[in-house]
Design a protein around this motif. Structure first.
Motif, PDB file in Angstrom:
ATOM      1  N   GLY A   8       0.827  -1.204   0.000  1.00 30.80           N
ATOM      2  CA  GLY A   8       0.000   0.000   0.000  1.00 30.80           C
ATOM      3  C   GLY A   8       0.858   1.250   0.000  1.00 30.80           C
ATOM      4  O   GLY A   8       1.619   1.494   0.938  1.00 30.80           O
ATOM      5  N   GLN A 180      -1.492  -6.004  -6.959  1.00 31.74           N
ATOM      6  CA  GLN A 180      -2.422  -6.228  -5.847  1.00 31.74           C
ATOM      7  C   GLN A 180      -2.000  -7.447  -5.036  1.00 31.74           C
ATOM      8  O   GLN A 180      -1.861  -8.545  -5.594  1.00 31.74           O
ATOM      9  N   GLY A 211      -4.431   1.138   4.182  1.00 31.35           N
ATOM     10  CA  GLY A 211      -5.532   2.053   4.444  1.00 31.35           C
ATOM     11  C   GLY A 211      -6.820   1.325   4.779  1.00 31.35           C
ATOM     12  O   GLY A 211      -6.836   0.344   5.545  1.00 31.35           O
ATOM     13  N   MET A 234     -15.732  15.958  -0.621  1.00 37.55           N
ATOM     14  CA  MET A 234     -14.981  17.225  -0.657  1.00 37.55           C
ATOM     15  C   MET A 234     -15.424  18.056  -1.868  1.00 37.55           C
ATOM     16  O   MET A 234     -15.713  17.506  -2.935  1.00 37.55           O
TER      17      MET A 234
HETATM   18  C1  LIG Z   1     -12.099  13.741   2.649  1.00 31.99           C
HETATM   19  C2  LIG Z   1     -10.929  13.411   3.540  1.00 31.99           C
HETATM   20  C3  LIG Z   1     -10.299  14.432   4.241  1.00 31.99           C
HETATM   21  C4  LIG Z   1      -9.191  14.141   5.054  1.00 31.99           C
HETATM   22  N1  LIG Z   1      -8.530  15.171   5.665  1.00 31.99           N
HETATM   23  C5  LIG Z   1      -7.428  14.903   6.426  1.00 31.99           C
HETATM   24  C6  LIG Z   1      -6.695  15.968   7.020  1.00 31.99           C
HETATM   25  O1  LIG Z   1      -7.006  17.131   6.823  1.00 31.99           O
HETATM   26  N2  LIG Z   1      -5.613  15.647   7.805  1.00 31.99           N
HETATM   27  C7  LIG Z   1      -5.233  14.353   8.019  1.00 31.99           C
HETATM   28  O2  LIG Z   1      -4.254  14.115   8.741  1.00 31.99           O
HETATM   29  N3  LIG Z   1      -5.911  13.326   7.455  1.00 31.99           N
HETATM   30  C8  LIG Z   1      -7.002  13.573   6.668  1.00 31.99           C
HETATM   31  N4  LIG Z   1      -7.708  12.550   6.112  1.00 31.99           N
HETATM   32  C9  LIG Z   1      -7.370  11.179   6.484  1.00 31.99           C
HETATM   33  C10 LIG Z   1      -6.155  10.696   5.718  1.00 31.99           C
HETATM   34  O3  LIG Z   1      -6.313  11.025   4.364  1.00 31.99           O
HETATM   35  C11 LIG Z   1      -6.000   9.181   5.915  1.00 31.99           C
HETATM   36  O4  LIG Z   1      -5.984   8.850   7.300  1.00 31.99           O
HETATM   37  C12 LIG Z   1      -4.677   8.706   5.307  1.00 31.99           C
HETATM   38  O5  LIG Z   1      -4.583   9.154   3.981  1.00 31.99           O
HETATM   39  C13 LIG Z   1      -4.554   7.198   5.340  1.00 31.99           C
HETATM   40  O6  LIG Z   1      -3.391   6.865   4.636  1.00 31.99           O
HETATM   41  P1  LIG Z   1      -3.092   5.368   4.219  1.00 31.99           P
HETATM   42  O7  LIG Z   1      -1.770   5.366   3.562  1.00 31.99           O
HETATM   43  O8  LIG Z   1      -3.309   4.493   5.424  1.00 31.99           O
HETATM   44  O9  LIG Z   1      -4.281   4.987   3.213  1.00 31.99           O
HETATM   45  P2  LIG Z   1      -4.483   5.271   1.651  1.00 31.99           P
HETATM   46  O10 LIG Z   1      -4.033   6.607   1.267  1.00 31.99           O
HETATM   47  O11 LIG Z   1      -5.905   4.914   1.352  1.00 31.99           O
HETATM   48  O12 LIG Z   1      -3.492   4.244   0.972  1.00 31.99           O
HETATM   49  C14 LIG Z   1      -3.691   2.856   1.010  1.00 31.99           C
HETATM   50  C15 LIG Z   1      -3.103   2.287  -0.275  1.00 31.99           C
HETATM   51  O13 LIG Z   1      -3.144   0.858  -0.203  1.00 31.99           O
HETATM   52  C16 LIG Z   1      -3.426   0.360  -1.490  1.00 31.99           C
HETATM   53  N5  LIG Z   1      -3.942  -1.004  -1.359  1.00 31.99           N
HETATM   54  C17 LIG Z   1      -5.090  -1.393  -0.763  1.00 31.99           C
HETATM   55  N6  LIG Z   1      -5.218  -2.735  -0.814  1.00 31.99           N
HETATM   56  C18 LIG Z   1      -4.124  -3.204  -1.467  1.00 31.99           C
HETATM   57  C19 LIG Z   1      -3.693  -4.494  -1.844  1.00 31.99           C
HETATM   58  N7  LIG Z   1      -4.388  -5.603  -1.558  1.00 31.99           N
HETATM   59  N8  LIG Z   1      -2.525  -4.618  -2.533  1.00 31.99           N
HETATM   60  C20 LIG Z   1      -1.779  -3.510  -2.850  1.00 31.99           C
HETATM   61  N9  LIG Z   1      -2.160  -2.255  -2.518  1.00 31.99           N
HETATM   62  C21 LIG Z   1      -3.308  -2.101  -1.829  1.00 31.99           C
HETATM   63  C22 LIG Z   1      -4.445   1.359  -2.047  1.00 31.99           C
HETATM   64  O14 LIG Z   1      -4.490   1.312  -3.459  1.00 31.99           O
HETATM   65  C23 LIG Z   1      -3.909   2.676  -1.508  1.00 31.99           C
HETATM   66  O15 LIG Z   1      -3.067   3.347  -2.424  1.00 31.99           O
HETATM   67  C24 LIG Z   1      -8.768  12.804   5.228  1.00 31.99           C
HETATM   68  C25 LIG Z   1      -9.384  11.792   4.500  1.00 31.99           C
HETATM   69  C26 LIG Z   1     -10.441  12.086   3.651  1.00 31.99           C
HETATM   70  C27 LIG Z   1     -11.078  10.978   2.843  1.00 31.99           C
END
Ligand SMILES: Cc1cc2nc3c(=O)[nH]c(=O)nc-3n(C[C@H](O)[C@H](O)[C@H](O)COP(=O)(O)OP(=O)(O)OC[C@H]3O[C@@H](n4cnc5c(N)ncnc54)[C@H](O)[C@@H]3O)c2cc1C
Length: 371
Positions: A8, A180, A211, A234
């Motif tokens: 991810g 994936q 995520g 948004m």
């Molecule tokens: C509208 C909105 C507003 C927000 N505002 C804020 C803010 O102002 N401040 C803040 O701190 N946070 C904010 N957040 C929260 C923040 O965006 C998330 O907590 C953060 O982006 C999570 O990051 P992540 O890397 O865990 O997940 P993600 O960015 O979702 O990344 C996960 C990745 O894993 C990949 N993946 C999933 N399954 C697999 C698999 N089986 N194999 C390979 N790849 C896979 C996906 O394709 C994805 O690219 C906001 C979120 C949203 C939706």
């Protein structure tokens, strides 16, 4: 063989890869889509204030350490990649309309005071000085209380992700898009590989940073987690000039102005499964909020709308740690509304675990097995 395979490439996975590369470890990031295009792209990039000196609970430490690291990482990323991630200490305004909201803000201000974080209640004169764009809506008598926290910052998250990915590539991190992960290959108490749509990939360690989709992958490892997708919608306005300076927070909704005149307005909190559509009623509420608060937005056009899936957790805390019965598998997910904010400190903590060093904080509140 890579030291770590990271499943991810959102802000959590890319920050981990970046931190590991700074510590001399080789990692391989795989993402089923393009990196940095899910929740991390969709977010607003608000980084609330925090103070490391006063942090007692591990959660406060994560917030405060990230708060400390962001300006440092932003400078180093700019030097390494030439990409300005838009980190700005612009300050945040907090608005209350009802008595209940005013009480909640008074509570927040008192908590900030306990943590020696600057936060002041504003009167009309001070508001003119600090955020004149809000004066017309203040004049309608709509607000019971207005506070200002000068240490709140913002980040242009899509640019930050570009900078992280570029810096990782520049440091030799392999990034594979369109890969994936479907399952894991286990040998006793170790993982040896992941199974993907392009074949089997081996590594010495594995980190699941997927995520909102992390729950599915953990199930493959017989770990049940409370990670669930929480949709946020948004609206993006485009103005000729930046119409206000500070981040404007009202309850769980906010307005963030970028330097180029774009204004982000968010957001909702919806349980809609993995459905990333937008809905006219939520978008219209956000649009109305923005046009009511800031007169300059009344004529502004909407450039784009979208939604993203936050990785929610049942208790609001992230899952960070080693997966209990596996020696070389880790998780960092479930950061809900704070993943952009908490990413640098999360990466630092997980890098310690991967290097068999004691983490700087007690990770019990974030343990992956807590259901
Ligand atoms: C509208 C909105 C507003 C927000 N505002 C804020 C803010 O102002 N401040 C803040 O701190 N946070 C904010 N957040 C929260 C923040 O965006 C998330 O907590 C953060 O982006 C999570 O990051 P992540 O890397 O865990 O997940 P993600 O960015 O979702 O990344 C996960 C990745 O894993 C990949 N993946 C999933 N399954 C697999 C698999 N089986 N194999 C390979 N790849 C896979 C996906 O394709 C994805 O690219 C906001 C979120 C949203 C939706």
């Amino acid at each position: 063989m890579d030291d770590c395979l990271i499943v991810g490439g959102g802000v959590i996975g890319l920050s981990l890869a970046y931190e590991l590369s700074r510590q001399g470890l080789r990692s391989h990031v795989v993402d089923r889509g393009a990196v940095g295009r899910e929740a991390s792209w969709a977010g607003a990039g608000i980084l609330p204030p925090a103070n490391l000196q006063a942090a007692v609970h591990p959660w406060d430490w994560l917030r405060a350490r990230s708060h400390e690291l962001y300006p440092i990482w932003s400078g180093v990323l700019l030097d390494e990649t030439g990409i300005d991630n838009g980190y700005r200490r612009c300050g945040g305004i907090y608005l209350a309309r009802s008595a209940g909201e005013a009480a909640a803000l008074a509570g927040m201000a008192s908590l900030f005071r306990d943590h020696q974080i600057s936060c002041q209640r504003l009167d009309a004169e001070q508001l003119v000085e600090i955020e004149p764009a809000l004066v017309p809506s203040w004049a309608t008598g709509a607000f019971r209380a207005v506070y200002f926290a000068p240490d709140e910052a913002q980040l242009r998250n899509p640019r930050h992700l570009q900078a992280l990915a570029a810096a990782c590539r520049g440091r030799g991190v392999q990034i594979s898009e369109g890969v994936q992960v479907r399952g894991f290959v286990r040998d006793a108490d170790r993982l040896t590989a992941v199974e993907t749509n392009v074949g089997t990939l081996r590594a010495a360690n594995f980190a699941v940073t997927s995520g909102a989709w992390t729950g599915h992958l953990l199930q493959e490892l017989h770990v049940s987690s409370g990670i669930m997708p929480i949709r946020g919608q948004m609206v993006l306005f485009r103005c000729r000039r930046k119409p206000f300076e500070r981040i404007i927070n009202e309850g769980s909704r906010y307005l963030v102005a970028r330097d180029d005149g774009r204004v982000l307005v968010g957001s909702s909190e919806e349980e809609a499964g993995f459905d990333k559509s937008t809905t006219p009623w939520v978008l219209s509420e956000l649009e109305q909020l923005a046009r009511d608060l800031i007169p300059a937005l009344r004529e502004a056009e909407i450039e784009r709308t979208w939604s993203g899936l936050r990785p929610g957790s049942f208790d609001g805390l992230p899952y960070i740690g080693r997966i209990a019965d596996l020696e070389n598998a880790y998780v960092a997910a479930g950061h809900y509304r704070s993943g952009l904010h908490l990413a640098p400190a999360t990466a630092e903590v997980l890098a310690c675990l991967l290097r068999n060093q004691p983490p700087p904080i007690d990770l019990v509140p974030f343990r992956p097995t807590r259901g």
